[in-house]
Write an enzyme that holds these catalytic residues in place. Structure first.
Site, mmCIF file in Angstrom:
data_model
loop_
_atom_site.group_PDB
_atom_site.id
_atom_site.type_symbol
_atom_site.label_atom_id
_atom_site.label_comp_id
_atom_site.label_asym_id
_atom_site.label_seq_id
_atom_site.Cartn_x
_atom_site.Cartn_y
_atom_site.Cartn_z
ATOM 1 N N THR A 107 -46.963 44.852 -52.427
ATOM 2 C CA THR A 107 -45.533 42.730 -52.923
ATOM 3 C C THR A 107 -45.283 42.549 -51.993
ATOM 4 O O THR A 107 -44.335 42.974 -51.230
ATOM 5 C CB THR A 107 -45.285 43.229 -54.450
ATOM 6 O OG1 THR A 107 -45.770 44.776 -55.274
ATOM 7 C CG2 THR A 107 -44.396 42.823 -55.381
ATOM 8 N N ARG A 137 -41.060 36.776 -64.392
ATOM 9 C CA ARG A 137 -39.874 37.906 -63.508
ATOM 10 C C ARG A 137 -38.998 37.448 -62.208
ATOM 11 O O ARG A 137 -37.942 38.010 -62.411
ATOM 12 C CB ARG A 137 -39.829 39.347 -63.253
ATOM 13 C CG ARG A 137 -40.169 39.959 -65.337
ATOM 14 C CD ARG A 137 -40.770 41.434 -64.993
ATOM 15 N NE ARG A 137 -39.841 42.198 -64.720
ATOM 16 C CZ ARG A 137 -39.427 42.851 -66.001
ATOM 17 N NH1 ARG A 137 -39.489 42.665 -66.371
ATOM 18 N NH2 ARG A 137 -39.024 43.855 -64.706
ATOM 19 N N HIS A 172 -45.631 37.897 -60.827
ATOM 20 C CA HIS A 172 -44.585 38.383 -61.101
ATOM 21 C C HIS A 172 -44.512 38.830 -62.879
ATOM 22 O O HIS A 172 -43.190 38.641 -63.274
ATOM 23 C CB HIS A 172 -42.984 38.687 -60.358
ATOM 24 C CG HIS A 172 -42.861 40.158 -60.011
ATOM 25 N ND1 HIS A 172 -42.772 40.838 -58.464
ATOM 26 C CD2 HIS A 172 -41.852 41.519 -60.038
ATOM 27 C CE1 HIS A 172 -42.468 42.129 -59.038
ATOM 28 N NE2 HIS A 172 -41.882 42.465 -59.766
ATOM 29 N N TYR A 181 -43.542 48.706 -52.510
ATOM 30 C CA TYR A 181 -42.311 47.324 -51.857
ATOM 31 C C TYR A 181 -41.702 47.301 -50.223
ATOM 32 O O TYR A 181 -42.444 48.513 -50.217
ATOM 33 C CB TYR A 181 -41.449 47.640 -53.489
ATOM 34 C CG TYR A 181 -41.013 46.629 -54.584
ATOM 35 C CD1 TYR A 181 -41.897 45.869 -53.901
ATOM 36 C CD2 TYR A 181 -41.289 47.172 -55.500
ATOM 37 C CE1 TYR A 181 -41.649 44.569 -55.679
ATOM 38 C CE2 TYR A 181 -40.986 46.787 -56.520
ATOM 39 C CZ TYR A 181 -40.960 45.227 -56.793
ATOM 40 O OH TYR A 181 -41.566 45.215 -58.026
HETATM 41 C C1 LIG Z 1 -41.165 46.248 -66.572
HETATM 42 C C2 LIG Z 1 -41.433 45.593 -65.578
HETATM 43 C C3 LIG Z 1 -41.912 46.210 -64.052
HETATM 44 C C4 LIG Z 1 -43.088 45.447 -62.865
HETATM 45 N N1 LIG Z 1 -42.335 46.291 -62.046
HETATM 46 C C5 LIG Z 1 -43.062 45.778 -60.251
HETATM 47 C C6 LIG Z 1 -43.059 46.958 -59.832
HETATM 48 O O1 LIG Z 1 -42.499 47.863 -59.863
HETATM 49 N N2 LIG Z 1 -43.628 45.947 -58.641
HETATM 50 C C7 LIG Z 1 -45.050 44.821 -59.123
HETATM 51 O O2 LIG Z 1 -45.373 44.359 -58.034
HETATM 52 N N3 LIG Z 1 -44.952 44.692 -59.974
HETATM 53 C C8 LIG Z 1 -43.441 44.844 -60.491
HETATM 54 N N4 LIG Z 1 -43.732 44.199 -61.945
HETATM 55 C C9 LIG Z 1 -44.834 43.114 -62.551
HETATM 56 C C10 LIG Z 1 -45.863 43.130 -62.514
HETATM 57 O O3 LIG Z 1 -47.036 44.034 -61.656
HETATM 58 C C11 LIG Z 1 -46.913 42.075 -63.466
HETATM 59 O O4 LIG Z 1 -47.084 41.068 -61.630
HETATM 60 C C12 LIG Z 1 -46.564 41.533 -64.213
HETATM 61 O O5 LIG Z 1 -46.113 41.853 -64.910
HETATM 62 C C13 LIG Z 1 -47.565 40.229 -64.707
HETATM 63 O O6 LIG Z 1 -47.410 39.830 -65.984
HETATM 64 P P1 LIG Z 1 -46.947 40.045 -67.258
HETATM 65 O O7 LIG Z 1 -46.655 41.342 -67.670
HETATM 66 O O8 LIG Z 1 -47.148 39.324 -67.940
HETATM 67 O O9 LIG Z 1 -48.759 41.044 -67.643
HETATM 68 C C14 LIG Z 1 -43.384 44.492 -63.333
HETATM 69 C C15 LIG Z 1 -43.317 44.139 -64.849
HETATM 70 C C16 LIG Z 1 -42.455 44.429 -65.777
HETATM 71 C C17 LIG Z 1 -42.856 43.518 -66.752
#
Ligand SMILES: Cc1cc2nc3c(=O)[nH]c(=O)nc-3n(C[C@H](O)[C@H](O)[C@H](O)COP(=O)(O)O)c2cc1C
Length: 434
Positions: free
Chosen positions: A206, A329, A326, A178
């Site tokens: 990201t 989220r 993401h 990040y």
């Molecule tokens: C608990 C959690 C933490 C995440 N933390 C990050 C992160 O620190 N950096 C990032 O680029 N994406 C983060 N993501 C997003 C994931 O890299 C990814 O894009 C996403 O989980 C993909 O979708 P899916 O969960 O439906 O497979 C996070 C996702 C989750 C579920």
């Protein structure tokens, strides 16, 4: 908000010797499960009987995890996780028209990404605080990825150091950042140096967290800021003995990569505050260009959702684009990545390798993404559900399921190898046109 909720120290666990990829071929028909999985797991048949799909793992995780941990890994932004549901529905809506009479055997699914061979077009997306979901998560994810030979992306707010994970997963390690821009990117650039020295094969920047947003399910269980183990949480931990054992074994989660900057003695909540202070906003294109200059390996920009941004990323020298929202989220108004994927692939052609995540829950989803132009499909939550349901064994089982299902889906549509999935007839009514 950044995925910086909280927290794991995973230091102190012995690195496991890297195991070579198991290039086992599936039996053709009949009883495909009465054998070890691709990771050579002799318990595969038993695990498969209880958890034949990733959805079963999700249900298992809901049952077995402390409630706050499940809510952290499972929840999205907006109204009732609408973005997550849209990601799933969009993938479900992609139809592949099969051709029969052409399949002598189940196809292999090895792929090459950025000049390296991997066992399948799948990978593990970066995640912050995965050790909240399962203490020691980063180690178990890395170990399973190395065994199976699929990419594992350690996040800047992961819970093990880049150096530690490089020992466990030297062949498959990718690293995500990040924006940590204070003091002219002092922390960001130092992490680039460390990732380079540790031998990470790709750096992901990201871009899709320009602002903090709300994930309601986290807020109401008391996450999303400082961590307070109140009575409710303690009772949930006591009711999840396997999770509590994992906590005793691996220690309290922390953002291990930031320890060198936050201070060795920083508490969990010091770390959370530090991460929030130091990281913020999303990289600008000028900043991406500066990271491009410093990072000698493969550079991937994560969070691309528009062909014009894909073009921008290519113009500043990115080797890869990660089409992602993401995992639903950030906000629930974004389209599903699968629906913008074809336009982005058309835009960049062969100038960059396109990857995708968000909503992947099966090998069939992997083939849908591959057929529409992604060179690999990554998953986040699926791996956390695996950990929640099966602890240490979970990530390997998720990989086994995804690989078997990918091969089965390729075989079903009549593709002898992943590339042939691109010539099947596809109904994709929801695809966006720009
Ligand atoms: C608990 C959690 C933490 C995440 N933390 C990050 C992160 O620190 N950096 C990032 O680029 N994406 C983060 N993501 C997003 C994931 O890299 C990814 O894009 C996403 O989980 C993909 O979708 P899916 O969960 O439906 O497979 C996070 C996702 C989750 C579920």
């Amino acid at each position: 908000m950044h995925d910086t909720t909280a927290v794991a120290t995973t230091e102190g666990t012995a690195p496991e010797k890297a195991a070579p990829a198991v290039r086992e071929q599936l039996p053709q028909t009949g009883e495909p499960r009465a054998r070890a999985g691709r990771n050579g797991n002799p318990r595969y048949a038993e695990l498969y009987r209880h958890y034949p799909t990733i959805d079963y793992l999700r249900r298992g995780a809901r049952r077995r995890l402390p409630h706050f941990a499940f809510e952290y890994c499972d929840g999205g932004s907006g109204k009732e996780d609408a973005g997550i549901k849209r990601n799933w529905a969009a993938l479900d809506a992609v139809e592949l028209v099969p051709r029969y009479g052409v399949m002598p055997s189940l196809p292999p699914c090895e792929v090459e990404l950025f000049g390296r061979r991997y066992a399948a077009p799948i990978g593990i997306s970066p995640m912050g605080g995965p050790a909240v979901v399962w203490p020691g998560a980063d180690l178990y994810l890395a170990r399973a990825a190395q065994r199976a030979r699929i990419p594992y992306t350690l996040g800047i707010v992961g819970c093990a150091t880049i150096e530690k994970i490089a020992e466990i997963a030297p062949d498959v390690l990718w690293f995500q950042l990040y924006r940590a821009a204070r003091n002219d990117h002092a922390i960001g650039f130092d992490l680039v140096r460390r990732a380079q020295a540790a031998g990470a094969h790709a750096l992901l920047l990201t871009l899709d967290v320009p602002v903090r947003t709300t994930r309601a399910r986290e807020v109401v269980v008391g996450l999303g800021g400082a961590f307070h183990p109140d009575l409710k949480k303690l009772m949930q931990m006591v009711a999840s003995p396997a999770w509590t054992m994992a906590l005793r074994k691996n220690g309290i989660p922390r953002f291990s990569n930031l320890r060198a900057y936050a201070g060795e003695n920083a508490s969990i909540n010091d770390m959370v505050a530090f991460a929030r202070r130091e990281m913020g906003g999303a990289f600008t294109w000028e900043e991406v260009a500066r990271y491009r200059e410093r990072w000698k390996g493969t550079l991937i920009v994560k969070g691309i959702m528009h062909p014009a941004d894909a073009e921008k990323a290519v113009s500043v020298g990115a080797d890869g684009l990660f089409v992602s929202n993401h995992g639903g989220r950030q906000i629930d108004a974004l389209p599903a990545p699968i629906d913008v994927l074809p336009a982005i692939v058309r835009q960049v052609g062969k100038r960059a390798t396109v990857l995708m995540d968000s909503g992947i829950r099966s090998g069939t989803d992997v083939v849908r993404a591959y057929a529409l132009g992604a060179e690999a499909a990554f998953a986040g939550k699926a791996f956390l559900w695996g950990l929640g349901a099966l602890g240490e064994e979970g990530p390997g089982h998720v990989i086994d399921l995804l690989i078997e299902e990918t091969q089965a889906a390729l075989g079903q549509v009549g593709a002898h190898k992943p590339e042939e999935a691109r010539s099947v007839v596809i109904r994709h009514d929801r695809a966006l046109r720009f």
